[in-house]
Design an enzyme around this catalytic site. Structure first.
Site, PDB file in Angstrom:
ATOM      1  CE  LYS A 103       5.547  -1.194   9.996  1.00  0.00           C
ATOM      2  NZ  LYS A 103       4.566  -0.467   9.183  1.00  0.00           N
TER       3      LYS A 103
ATOM      4  CG  HIS B 203      -6.099 -35.865  16.613  1.00  0.00           C
ATOM      5  ND1 HIS B 203      -6.323 -37.068  17.229  1.00  0.00           N
ATOM      6  CD2 HIS B 203      -7.044 -35.748  15.652  1.00  0.00           C
ATOM      7  CE1 HIS B 203      -7.345 -37.679  16.650  1.00  0.00           C
ATOM      8  NE2 HIS B 203      -7.813 -36.890  15.687  1.00  0.00           N
TER       9      HIS B 203
ATOM     10  CD  GLU C 145       9.098  -6.260   7.179  1.00  0.00           C
ATOM     11  OE1 GLU C 145       8.884  -5.134   6.678  1.00  0.00           O
ATOM     12  OE2 GLU C 145       8.903  -6.522   8.388  1.00  0.00           O
TER      13      GLU C 145
ATOM     14  CE  LYS D  41      -3.541   2.381   2.645  1.00  0.00           C
ATOM     15  NZ  LYS D  41      -4.548   2.326   3.678  1.00  0.00           N
TER      16      LYS D  41
ATOM     17  CD  GLU E   9      -2.055  -4.327  11.268  1.00  0.00           C
ATOM     18  OE1 GLU E   9      -2.633  -4.086  10.199  1.00  0.00           O
ATOM     19  OE2 GLU E   9      -0.861  -4.682  11.314  1.00  0.00           O
TER      20      GLU E   9
ATOM     21  N   GLY F 111      -4.943  -1.874   4.759  1.00  0.00           N
ATOM     22  CA  GLY F 111      -4.205  -3.051   4.300  1.00  0.00           C
ATOM     23  C   GLY F 111      -4.929  -4.358   4.613  1.00  0.00           C
ATOM     24  NE  ARG F 112      -6.710  -3.584  10.746  1.00  0.00           N
ATOM     25  CZ  ARG F 112      -6.020  -2.461  10.888  1.00  0.00           C
ATOM     26  NH1 ARG F 112      -4.842  -2.319  10.297  1.00  0.00           N
ATOM     27  NH2 ARG F 112      -6.498  -1.465  11.616  1.00  0.00           N
TER      28      ARG F 112
HETATM   29  O1  F6P Z   1       3.034  -2.886   9.751  1.00  0.00           O
HETATM   30  C1  F6P Z   1       1.698  -3.128   9.597  1.00  0.00           C
HETATM   31  C2  F6P Z   1       1.236  -2.812   8.212  1.00  0.00           C
HETATM   32  O2  F6P Z   1       1.165  -1.427   8.050  1.00  0.00           O
HETATM   33  C3  F6P Z   1      -0.097  -3.466   7.912  1.00  0.00           C
HETATM   34  O3  F6P Z   1      -1.163  -2.734   8.368  1.00  0.00           O
HETATM   35  C4  F6P Z   1      -0.034  -3.608   6.445  1.00  0.00           C
HETATM   36  O4  F6P Z   1      -0.970  -4.527   5.970  1.00  0.00           O
HETATM   37  C5  F6P Z   1       1.394  -4.068   6.274  1.00  0.00           C
HETATM   38  O5  F6P Z   1       2.114  -3.316   7.228  1.00  0.00           O
HETATM   39  C6  F6P Z   1       1.983  -3.880   4.915  1.00  0.00           C
HETATM   40  O6  F6P Z   1       1.956  -2.535   4.518  1.00  0.00           O
HETATM   41  P1  F6P Z   1       2.155  -2.147   3.016  1.00  0.00           P
HETATM   42  O7  F6P Z   1       1.049  -2.741   2.220  1.00  0.00           O
HETATM   43  O8  F6P Z   1       2.126  -0.648   2.992  1.00  0.00           O
HETATM   44  O9  F6P Z   1       3.490  -2.684   2.564  1.00  0.00           O
END
Ligand code: F6P
Length: 547
Positions: A507, A387, A214, A208, A356, A270-271
């Site tokens: 972060k 189980h 990452e 987003k 979240e 995002g979620r």
């Molecule tokens: O760190 C949490 C977050 O901001 C989530 O809310 C989001 O889904 C994820 O990181 C990834 O963010 P982006 O889509 O901006 O890479």
């Protein structure tokens, strides 16, 4: 509404008293006392049958919960969300994931954007792209069709597409593998490199913000891997990378032409984004028509949310029941138990959606809450969970409400096994609800001294969600059900379910630590606490760096 603790309300006090009353009885009695129980506690919504009868409730409970919802102005909050008011207060944003599945419901533009039109435009571009890839018309830079799609993203940019692609595998085009890389652990992207051929791999970089460490790190590694093999082709990145983002500037500074970018907007969290362009990998896998039917599933629940009175509004009732157990029974967690191997990632997906969203301890007005908010969500598919951890669900000392998600038809494999799978799920809800008491144990010939250990207390609440088959439409409906349940909980608690400031500090501290861990000379560790300083030194030592 916002500036008041729900605990101050008479409607809350009424629920406290009612919970005490209910604690004196149990599900055996609740079923026995009301032969009409099923009539008011089971619902049809979209393609789903929902059974709330095995909850620790009387009909009156739903009325009292509904009273609380009214006292928290839930109907107004629903309208505010659906019409694009800035209900995400701390980020000053609208919350419009519902417009992704039916933008036509919006009366006019939101924040200057004609949302319905823009959503459709992006969907159409996605469809054109997906059709071209699936027909092998859109190919790699050496002219070979794509045989692997690699989605690079994390959080909402990974969990949704990964969960859905797995869930709907039986509806997908199996000639292309779809991989997901989220973790910054170098082995994650390496595994994908080992399985893929650069000439036939399409990377979908989903972020987003397009600023997530990452994702950008993995995307850079992927670009390097691609260029190592295909660097002589000028159009290698153009042909093998597409982006999904709200941030066109950062996409183009990464080197991806915005012609190859599929957009979405700040008002899609995002979620809550799996049904936006973030679902591109899903569409590539299952095709545009099935993606549309996935959206229809969401829309059926949205319509129900919009049009149904609170007393019969299923996602609202589910949200209110979550509040019921969290605040009036002290339940700390909620189990999600899909009786479908294909839904293996559904609990993980819901963890982000629920935790979240509602893992907050400050209200929208800035006051610290004096009541519990979001529970821990967790789970595994049945029957594996049976189980492993069900023992604690049945006989442990904590109350864990559980959602059982059951299907009538299998997606493949020996048909009779579905009967066994279903029988197991249903049996668990019975055992959890009604248990087995000493009289029954005696009748079964269990010696008196063994009865305490074998006694099954029962009275453990469950929701049963039943659908014919796990189709794209059913999955969309299932997700929307939880989205609106989460929303309902947030409204009762007066929190902002759409921000996530709690993830930011970690972060920031990680980027501060990177140069300390990697510097050529021994770093100054004075600013750190002794534990962190010690662990930095140990890590540097293990990596052969001066300490
Ligand atoms: O760190 C949490 C977050 O901001 C989530 O809310 C989001 O889904 C994820 O990181 C990834 O963010 P982006 O889509 O901006 O890479």
């Amino acid at each position: 509404m916002i500036g008041v603790s729900p605990r101050q309300l008479p409607e809350w006090a009424a629920l406290v008293g009612h919970a005490k009353e209910l604690a004196k009885t149990d599900l055996r009695h609740l079923f026995a006392e009301d032969p009409g129980r099923l009539a008011w506690s089971t619902f049809e919504v979209g393609p789903l049958h929902i059974d709330l009868s095995k909850h620790l409730i009387r009909q009156e409970t739903l009325v009292l919960l509904e009273n609380l919802a009214r006292a928290r102005f839930l109907p107004d909050a629903i309208t505010a969300m659906l019409t694009g008011e800035h209900i995400n207060v701390s980020e000053d944003r609208a919350v419009l994931h519902t417009a992704l599945r039916n933008g036509a419901n919006l009366a006019g533009p939101v924040d200057g954007i004609d949302v319905g039109v823009e959503v459709e435009k992006v969907l159409t571009r996605m469809e054109q792209f997906a059709r071209a890839v699936r027909a092998n018309q859109r190919v790699g830079c050496t002219g070979k069709p794509f045989t692997a799609i690699v989605n690079i993203g994390i959080g909402g940019s990974d969990l949704g597409p990964a969960m859905v692609t797995k869930a709907l595998y039986d509806f997908s085009d199996k000639s292309r593998a779809v991989y997901f890389v989220s973790n910054i652990d170098p082995i994650a992207i390496d595994e994908v490199f080992n399985r893929c051929d650069p000439e036939t791999t399409l990377f979908v970089v989903v972020s987003k913000t397009f600023g997530t460490l990452e994702t950008l790190t993995n995307a850079k590694a992927a670009r390097q891997w691609l260029l190592k093999a295909l660097g002589e082709h000028e159009d290698a990145v153009e042909k093998h990378f597409v982006a999904v983002s709200t941030n066109a500037d950062l996409v183009s500074s990464f080197g991806i032409d915005t012609e190859n970018m599929f957009g979405f907007w700040d008002f899609i969290g995002g979620r809550y984004s799996v049904d936006s362009a973030v679902g591109l990998a899903i569409m590539l896998a299952i095709g545009p028509e099935r993606f549309r039917s996935f959206l229809r599933g969401f829309a059926s629940i949205d319509q129900h949310l919009r049009e149904t009175p609170l007393s019969h509004n299923v996602p609202v009732l589910l949200g209110l029941l979550a509040v019921w157990y969290r605040n009036f029974f002290g339940a700390q967690s909620q189990a999600i138990l899909p009786y479908s191997q294909r839904l293996a990632r559904f609990p993980a997906y819901l963890q982000q959606l629920t935790m979240e969203s509602n893992g907050k301890s400050v209200r929208i007005d800035g006051a610290t809450v004096d009541y519990d908010t979001g529970a821990v969500y967790w789970g595994e598919p049945g029957t594996d969970g049976q189980h492993a951890f069900y023992q604690l669900l049945h006989q442990g000392t904590v109350l864990i409400p559980a959602d059982f998600i059951l299907f009538a038809e299998p997606l493949g494999g020996p048909d009779a096994q579905q009967d066994l799978l279903f029988a197991n799920g249903l049996a668990q809800t019975r055992a959890l609800a009604f248990g087995r008491d000493d009289a029954e144990l005696e009748e079964l010939g269990v010696p008196a001294q063994l009865r305490p250990a074998r006694r099954m207390p029962g009275n453990r609440p469950t929701t049963t969600i039943l659908a014919q088959r796990l189709t794209p439409e059913v999955l969309g409906a299932l997700i929307a059900l939880y989205e609106h349940s989460v929303f309902t909980q947030g409204v009762i608690w007066g929190i902002d379910s759409f921000d996530q400031w709690g993830v930011e500090l970690g972060k920031e501290l990680a980027s501060e630590l990177v140069p300390i861990l990697t510097s050529a000379g021994a770093p100054v560790l004075d600013p750190f606490d002794t534990s962190t300083a010690d662990l930095v030194s140990r890590y540097r030592h293990m990596r052969g760096r001066p300490t």
